[in-house]
Motif scaffolding. Structure first.
Motif, PDB file in Angstrom:
ATOM      1  N   PRO A  92       0.808  -1.188  -0.087  1.00  0.00           N
ATOM      2  CA  PRO A  92       0.089   0.141  -0.063  1.00  0.00           C
ATOM      3  C   PRO A  92       0.864   1.541   0.113  1.00  0.00           C
ATOM      4  O   PRO A  92       0.365   2.261  -0.576  1.00  0.00           O
ATOM      5  CB  PRO A  92      -0.847  -0.074   1.252  1.00  0.00           C
ATOM      6  CG  PRO A  92       0.117  -0.906   2.254  1.00  0.00           C
ATOM      7  CD  PRO A  92       0.725  -1.917   1.323  1.00  0.00           C
ATOM      8  N   PHE A  93       2.016   1.299   0.508  1.00  0.00           N
ATOM      9  CA  PHE A  93       2.999   2.308   0.502  1.00  0.00           C
ATOM     10  C   PHE A  93       3.405   2.952  -0.719  1.00  0.00           C
ATOM     11  O   PHE A  93       3.417   4.154  -0.733  1.00  0.00           O
ATOM     12  CB  PHE A  93       4.107   2.261   1.413  1.00  0.00           C
ATOM     13  CG  PHE A  93       3.785   1.809   3.014  1.00  0.00           C
ATOM     14  CD1 PHE A  93       3.562   2.965   3.860  1.00  0.00           C
ATOM     15  CD2 PHE A  93       3.676   0.410   3.449  1.00  0.00           C
ATOM     16  CE1 PHE A  93       3.117   2.686   5.242  1.00  0.00           C
ATOM     17  CE2 PHE A  93       3.395   0.333   4.622  1.00  0.00           C
ATOM     18  CZ  PHE A  93       2.870   1.257   5.503  1.00  0.00           C
ATOM     19  N   SER A  94       3.402   2.182  -1.617  1.00  0.00           N
ATOM     20  CA  SER A  94       3.870   2.506  -3.050  1.00  0.00           C
ATOM     21  C   SER A  94       2.941   3.000  -3.849  1.00  0.00           C
ATOM     22  O   SER A  94       3.007   3.580  -4.736  1.00  0.00           O
ATOM     23  CB  SER A  94       4.456   1.203  -3.706  1.00  0.00           C
ATOM     24  OG  SER A  94       3.552   0.114  -4.062  1.00  0.00           O
ATOM     25  N   CYS A  95       1.718   2.977  -3.450  1.00  0.00           N
ATOM     26  CA  CYS A  95       0.543   3.401  -4.037  1.00  0.00           C
ATOM     27  C   CYS A  95       0.317   4.941  -3.754  1.00  0.00           C
ATOM     28  O   CYS A  95      -0.666   5.786  -4.262  1.00  0.00           O
ATOM     29  CB  CYS A  95      -0.849   2.823  -3.804  1.00  0.00           C
ATOM     30  SG  CYS A  95      -0.858   1.346  -4.396  1.00  0.00           S
ATOM     31  N   TYR A  96       1.107   5.503  -2.734  1.00  0.00           N
ATOM     32  CA  TYR A  96       0.891   6.845  -2.103  1.00  0.00           C
ATOM     33  C   TYR A  96       2.204   7.571  -2.542  1.00  0.00           C
ATOM     34  O   TYR A  96       3.220   7.204  -2.310  1.00  0.00           O
ATOM     35  CB  TYR A  96       0.583   6.925  -0.812  1.00  0.00           C
ATOM     36  CG  TYR A  96      -0.596   6.366  -0.382  1.00  0.00           C
ATOM     37  CD1 TYR A  96      -1.957   7.023  -0.152  1.00  0.00           C
ATOM     38  CD2 TYR A  96      -1.053   4.999  -0.178  1.00  0.00           C
ATOM     39  CE1 TYR A  96      -3.317   6.513   0.118  1.00  0.00           C
ATOM     40  CE2 TYR A  96      -1.976   4.282   0.162  1.00  0.00           C
ATOM     41  CZ  TYR A  96      -3.112   4.980   0.216  1.00  0.00           C
ATOM     42  OH  TYR A  96      -4.407   4.560   0.556  1.00  0.00           O
ATOM     43  N   ASN A  97       1.842   8.933  -2.990  1.00  0.00           N
ATOM     44  CA  ASN A  97       3.095   9.832  -2.948  1.00  0.00           C
ATOM     45  C   ASN A  97       3.386  10.401  -1.644  1.00  0.00           C
ATOM     46  O   ASN A  97       2.606  10.993  -0.922  1.00  0.00           O
ATOM     47  CB  ASN A  97       2.568  11.020  -4.136  1.00  0.00           C
ATOM     48  CG  ASN A  97       4.003  11.712  -4.604  1.00  0.00           C
ATOM     49  OD1 ASN A  97       4.761  12.046  -3.526  1.00  0.00           O
ATOM     50  ND2 ASN A  97       3.997  12.274  -5.857  1.00  0.00           N
TER      51      ASN A  97
END
Length: 308
Positions: A92-97
């Protein structure tokens, strides 16, 4: 609803693309409304590749993927397709800037799908969507990704997908990075969504999770289906040696390595031992009602050696 028929994915590899790599080969199954179908197998078995093909992130090399009877590769409007089919991925962290607040993922949905909706109506829609995934809007809206837990970020992504009134969710290893207490929350959320009629393609390498959440199970080995059927039959009566090996590898809470019994000897291949009138679906034989199994292969199947 979703149907895969003889789907394959071939990559060109080697110097100047001189060799072929079949990541997926001849896979056929379907996902119905209100059903969870698990894709299970070790890393490299083709699970995520299938999910990406369903989401139109990569094209199929052979076969067809249809949604409500329409070939997804022929759907011109990606926006129309993604109104009904969405994916949530492992990290999930890679889906947010990290430089933007986490709720920017909702703003992107508004810009693309609801540009004319008023600010107050949109905020009500966002808060209702967050309530649906058991998040308090006051605790997550306006926060940066690093201020939220992985479980909160993952549920925000699910909420974003649900804002489009989707009918199919591709859940690709969505809880593998979450702690045990958060995993059960996300799994129970998927169960609630299934009860509302959402079809879910659940991609995982964790057999215990697949057994917990799914109605039907597809076991993949080297891009091919090794075994497929209702989850209770696949787990309760595994017929393919690969499925049995996967199940034997699952750690048991009250068992030590030293207490494990050695694996049982090889049993005859149910693909070849089927009755002559047993129906065959592609390269899968129906060993029992709706329970399909592939040939164990020349390295493990005595019958295959005899017919080779």
């Amino acid at each position: 609803m979703l149907r895969l028929d003889g789907v394959s994915k071939i990559y060109r590899v080697g110097a100047f693309g001189g060799r072929e790599l079949r990541a997926v080969s001849g896979v056929s199954f379907d996902v119905n409304p209100g059903e969870v179908v698990s894709l299970i197998g070790e890393s490299g078995s083709g699970k995520s590749t299938l999910g990406r093909m369903v989401l139109r992130l990569t094209p199929a090399s052979e076969g067809t993927i249809t949604f409500d009877g329409t070939d997804v590769s022929a759907i011109r409007s990606r926006k129309a397709y993604y109104r009904q089919v969405q994916g949530v991925f492992q990290d999930p962290f890679s889906c947010y800037n990290p430089v933007f607040k986490a709720d920017r993922v909702f703003a992107m949905i508004k810009q693309e799908y609801f540009p004319e909706m008023g600010r107050a109506e949109w905020r009500d829609r966002v808060e209702s969507s967050l309530d649906g995934v058991r998040l308090d809007p006051g605790q997550v809206l306006g926060k940066y990704p690093h201020q939220l837990s992985g479980g909160q970020l993952q549920r925000m992504l699910i909420a974003r997908a649900l804002m489009l009134d989707i009918r199919l969710l591709v859940a690709d290893e969505i809880i593998s990075m979450l702690d045990a207490s958060t995993r059960i929350d996300v799994l129970n959320l998927l169960g609630d969504l299934r009860a509302r009629g959402l079809g879910i393609l659940f991609v995982t390498h964790d057999l215990s999770l697949g057994n917990y959440v799914s109605d039907r199970t597809v076991v993949l080995r080297r891009g091919r289906i090794a075994e497929m059927g209702p989850t209770d039959r696949v787990f309760g009566n595994p017929l393919h040696p690969y499925t049995r090996t996967l199940l034997d590898s699952v750690p048991r809470l009250h068992t030590k390595w030293a207490d494990e019994e050695p694996a049982a000897g090889q049993t005859p291949c149910p693909f070849h031992d089927r009755a002559p009138d047993t129906p065959v679906r592609s390269d899968l034989a129906e060993a029992e009602k709706e329970h399909y199994v592939a040939c164990a292969g020349s390295g493990a199947c005595p019958a295959a050696k005899e017919t080779a």
